[in-house]
Write a protein that holds these residues in place. Structure first.
Motif, PDB file in Angstrom:
ATOM      1  N   THR A   1      48.761  59.077  89.159  1.00  0.00           N
ATOM      2  CA  THR A   1      47.400  59.327  88.689  1.00  0.00           C
ATOM      3  C   THR A   1      46.686  57.980  88.529  1.00  0.00           C
ATOM      4  O   THR A   1      47.325  56.929  88.548  1.00  0.00           O
ATOM      5  CB  THR A   1      47.416  60.061  87.331  1.00  0.00           C
ATOM      6  N   PRO A   2      45.351  57.978  88.334  1.00  0.00           N
ATOM      7  CA  PRO A   2      44.637  56.705  88.219  1.00  0.00           C
ATOM      8  C   PRO A   2      44.886  55.962  86.905  1.00  0.00           C
ATOM      9  O   PRO A   2      44.567  54.779  86.792  1.00  0.00           O
ATOM     10  CB  PRO A   2      43.156  57.106  88.311  1.00  0.00           C
ATOM     11  N   TYR A   3      45.463  56.655  85.904  1.00  0.00           N
ATOM     12  CA  TYR A   3      45.635  56.051  84.574  1.00  0.00           C
ATOM     13  C   TYR A   3      47.039  56.321  84.043  1.00  0.00           C
ATOM     14  O   TYR A   3      47.625  57.382  84.297  1.00  0.00           O
ATOM     15  CB  TYR A   3      44.616  56.630  83.573  1.00  0.00           C
ATOM     16  N   LEU A   4      47.529  55.349  83.244  1.00  0.00           N
ATOM     17  CA  LEU A   4      48.817  55.488  82.577  1.00  0.00           C
ATOM     18  C   LEU A   4      48.617  55.244  81.086  1.00  0.00           C
ATOM     19  O   LEU A   4      48.047  54.222  80.684  1.00  0.00           O
ATOM     20  CB  LEU A   4      49.813  54.459  83.126  1.00  0.00           C
ATOM     21  N   ALA A   5      49.092  56.193  80.259  1.00  0.00           N
ATOM     22  CA  ALA A   5      49.061  56.036  78.796  1.00  0.00           C
ATOM     23  C   ALA A   5      50.492  55.794  78.328  1.00  0.00           C
ATOM     24  O   ALA A   5      51.413  56.494  78.749  1.00  0.00           O
ATOM     25  CB  ALA A   5      48.500  57.291  78.134  1.00  0.00           C
ATOM     26  N   THR A   6      50.670  54.810  77.452  1.00  0.00           N
ATOM     27  CA  THR A   6      52.016  54.463  77.001  1.00  0.00           C
ATOM     28  C   THR A   6      52.142  54.616  75.487  1.00  0.00           C
ATOM     29  O   THR A   6      51.213  54.321  74.744  1.00  0.00           O
ATOM     30  CB  THR A   6      52.364  53.017  77.381  1.00  0.00           C
ATOM     31  N   VAL A   7      53.315  55.084  75.068  1.00  0.00           N
ATOM     32  CA  VAL A   7      53.661  55.142  73.636  1.00  0.00           C
ATOM     33  C   VAL A   7      55.114  54.717  73.498  1.00  0.00           C
ATOM     34  O   VAL A   7      55.919  54.939  74.410  1.00  0.00           O
ATOM     35  CB  VAL A   7      53.465  56.549  73.026  1.00  0.00           C
ATOM     36  N   PRO A   8      55.488  54.104  72.357  1.00  0.00           N
ATOM     37  CA  PRO A   8      56.893  53.786  72.128  1.00  0.00           C
ATOM     38  C   PRO A   8      57.647  55.036  71.697  1.00  0.00           C
ATOM     39  O   PRO A   8      57.052  56.000  71.220  1.00  0.00           O
ATOM     40  CB  PRO A   8      56.837  52.756  70.999  1.00  0.00           C
ATOM     41  N   CYS A   9      58.982  54.995  71.834  1.00  0.00           N
ATOM     42  CA  CYS A   9      59.787  56.170  71.473  1.00  0.00           C
ATOM     43  C   CYS A   9      60.017  56.272  69.971  1.00  0.00           C
ATOM     44  O   CYS A   9      60.527  57.288  69.498  1.00  0.00           O
ATOM     45  CB  CYS A   9      61.134  56.116  72.190  1.00  0.00           C
ATOM     46  N   ASP A  10      59.654  55.225  69.198  1.00  0.00           N
ATOM     47  CA  ASP A  10      60.092  55.178  67.791  1.00  0.00           C
ATOM     48  C   ASP A  10      58.971  55.374  66.781  1.00  0.00           C
ATOM     49  O   ASP A  10      59.110  55.027  65.622  1.00  0.00           O
ATOM     50  CB  ASP A  10      60.818  53.858  67.513  1.00  0.00           C
ATOM     51  N   SER A  11      57.841  55.929  67.221  1.00  0.00           N
ATOM     52  CA  SER A  11      56.711  56.208  66.308  1.00  0.00           C
ATOM     53  C   SER A  11      56.340  57.685  66.440  1.00  0.00           C
ATOM     54  O   SER A  11      55.378  58.031  67.127  1.00  0.00           O
ATOM     55  CB  SER A  11      55.507  55.326  66.650  1.00  0.00           C
ATOM     56  N   PRO A  12      57.085  58.571  65.788  1.00  0.00           N
ATOM     57  CA  PRO A  12      56.955  60.002  66.067  1.00  0.00           C
ATOM     58  C   PRO A  12      55.686  60.662  65.524  1.00  0.00           C
ATOM     59  O   PRO A  12      55.431  61.823  65.824  1.00  0.00           O
ATOM     60  CB  PRO A  12      58.194  60.608  65.399  1.00  0.00           C
ATOM     61  N   GLN A  13      54.876  59.928  64.738  1.00  0.00           N
ATOM     62  CA  GLN A  13      53.686  60.545  64.144  1.00  0.00           C
ATOM     63  C   GLN A  13      52.380  60.022  64.741  1.00  0.00           C
ATOM     64  O   GLN A  13      51.327  60.099  64.106  1.00  0.00           O
ATOM     65  CB  GLN A  13      53.683  60.280  62.626  1.00  0.00           C
ATOM     66  N   PHE A  14      52.430  59.481  65.943  1.00  0.00           N
ATOM     67  CA  PHE A  14      51.199  58.914  66.513  1.00  0.00           C
ATOM     68  C   PHE A  14      50.109  59.986  66.658  1.00  0.00           C
ATOM     69  O   PHE A  14      50.414  61.177  66.758  1.00  0.00           O
ATOM     70  CB  PHE A  14      51.465  58.178  67.827  1.00  0.00           C
ATOM     71  N   PRO A  15      48.836  59.578  66.654  1.00  0.00           N
ATOM     72  CA  PRO A  15      47.736  60.555  66.599  1.00  0.00           C
ATOM     73  C   PRO A  15      47.735  61.538  67.773  1.00  0.00           C
ATOM     74  O   PRO A  15      48.027  61.160  68.910  1.00  0.00           O
ATOM     75  CB  PRO A  15      46.479  59.677  66.630  1.00  0.00           C
ATOM     76  N   THR A  16      47.387  62.776  67.470  1.00  0.00           N
ATOM     77  CA  THR A  16      47.318  63.789  68.520  1.00  0.00           C
ATOM     78  C   THR A  16      46.066  63.630  69.392  1.00  0.00           C
ATOM     79  O   THR A  16      45.960  64.260  70.439  1.00  0.00           O
ATOM     80  CB  THR A  16      47.337  65.202  67.910  1.00  0.00           C
ATOM     81  N   ASP A  17      45.132  62.771  68.947  1.00  0.00           N
ATOM     82  CA  ASP A  17      43.959  62.472  69.776  1.00  0.00           C
ATOM     83  C   ASP A  17      44.021  61.048  70.327  1.00  0.00           C
ATOM     84  O   ASP A  17      43.011  60.489  70.754  1.00  0.00           O
ATOM     85  CB  ASP A  17      42.662  62.677  68.987  1.00  0.00           C
ATOM     86  N   LEU A  18      45.213  60.450  70.318  1.00  0.00           N
ATOM     87  CA  LEU A  18      45.373  59.063  70.761  1.00  0.00           C
ATOM     88  C   LEU A  18      44.795  58.837  72.154  1.00  0.00           C
ATOM     89  O   LEU A  18      43.947  57.971  72.357  1.00  0.00           O
ATOM     90  CB  LEU A  18      46.867  58.692  70.761  1.00  0.00           C
ATOM     91  N   VAL A  19      45.250  59.616  73.120  1.00  0.00           N
ATOM     92  CA  VAL A  19      44.864  59.373  74.508  1.00  0.00           C
ATOM     93  C   VAL A  19      43.378  59.646  74.720  1.00  0.00           C
ATOM     94  O   VAL A  19      42.687  58.886  75.404  1.00  0.00           O
ATOM     95  CB  VAL A  19      45.741  60.198  75.471  1.00  0.00           C
ATOM     96  N   ALA A  20      42.866  60.714  74.116  1.00  0.00           N
ATOM     97  CA  ALA A  20      41.438  61.035  74.278  1.00  0.00           C
ATOM     98  C   ALA A  20      40.561  59.901  73.755  1.00  0.00           C
ATOM     99  O   ALA A  20      39.561  59.528  74.394  1.00  0.00           O
ATOM    100  CB  ALA A  20      41.112  62.331  73.545  1.00  0.00           C
ATOM    101  N   ARG A  21      40.933  59.328  72.630  1.00  0.00           N
ATOM    102  CA  ARG A  21      40.131  58.240  72.060  1.00  0.00           C
ATOM    103  C   ARG A  21      40.252  56.957  72.871  1.00  0.00           C
ATOM    104  O   ARG A  21      39.275  56.245  73.079  1.00  0.00           O
ATOM    105  CB  ARG A  21      40.513  58.015  70.604  1.00  0.00           C
ATOM    106  N   LEU A  22      41.455  56.669  73.332  1.00  0.00           N
ATOM    107  CA  LEU A  22      41.622  55.495  74.200  1.00  0.00           C
ATOM    108  C   LEU A  22      40.826  55.670  75.491  1.00  0.00           C
ATOM    109  O   LEU A  22      40.169  54.737  75.971  1.00  0.00           O
ATOM    110  CB  LEU A  22      43.105  55.273  74.523  1.00  0.00           C
TER     111      LEU A  22
END
Length: 199
Positions: free
Chosen positions: A92-113
């Motif tokens: 795809t044209p975009y890649l979103a990355t998250v670490p494996c050790d932060s299980p509570q990251f925002p559910t709107d993280l990617v949309a906001r980024l």
């Protein structure tokens, strides 16, 4: 707006976890499930496809039902090695990355980024939070255009490893999130137990 179908999500689980005694961090249990699986399930609704970057126990990660890719660069180059593996496999044209050790990251993280990246016509958008009034980057939480792969390859082959240093060499935007606790991570087994108890 960038459609979520145009974004592939990558859970970065390829580190050595030296502060956790060298165990495979992404496979450590958090509320009855491996940390990496929590990240996959939290990221999946935010993107079109998900994959995992891991360098050990590949069969265990493959059992999570998504493609698994090891670093393309030897000797554990850190999260940027995972970014590179993800960018090389991303369709795809975009890649979103998250670490494996932060299980509570925002559910709107990617949309906001994605919104900030599009508004700023940036190549990389990275999450940030306030710490004592200062904006602090959360460097593994980012969205990037896949066109940055060439620059990342050059950066890694030059022996560089710092995510923020590389990101600032691109068209770059910081995206502030109000809740630092959402980005809390577990570097030790004690921190993992505390995170499970708090959340």
């Amino acid at each position: 707006m960038i459609p979520s179908a145009d974004i592939t999500g990558l859970v970065v689980a390829g580190g050595r976890a030296t502060r956790m005694g060298g165990v495979d961090k992404g496979l450590q249990a958090y509320r009855g499930m491996p940390l990496a699986l929590h990240a996959v399930l939290r990221l999946a609704p935010q993107v079109g496809e998900v994959m995992i970057n891991a360098n050990r126990n590949l069969a265990a990660y493959e059992s999570m039902g998504v493609p698994v890719w090891p670093d393309a660069v030897a000797d554990y180059p850190g999260p940027l090695g995972g970014f590179m593996a993800g960018l090389e496999r991303c369709e795809t044209p975009y890649l979103a990355t998250v670490p494996c050790d932060s299980p509570q990251f925002p559910t709107d993280l990617v949309a906001r980024l994605a919104a900030s990246l599009a508004d700023a016509d940036a190549e990389i958008a990275m999450a940030a939070t306030r710490d004592d009034g200062r904006l602090q980057l959360q460097p593994v939480f980012c969205l990037m255009r896949t066109s940055v792969l060439e620059s990342l390859v050059r950066f890694l082959h030059a022996g560089e490893r710092k995510i923020a240093f590389w990101a600032r060499q691109q068209r770059f935007v910081e995206v502030e999130f109000a809740d630092p606790a959402a980005f809390a991570n577990a570097n030790t087994l004690d921190e993992l137990r505390r995170l499970a108890a708090e959340g």
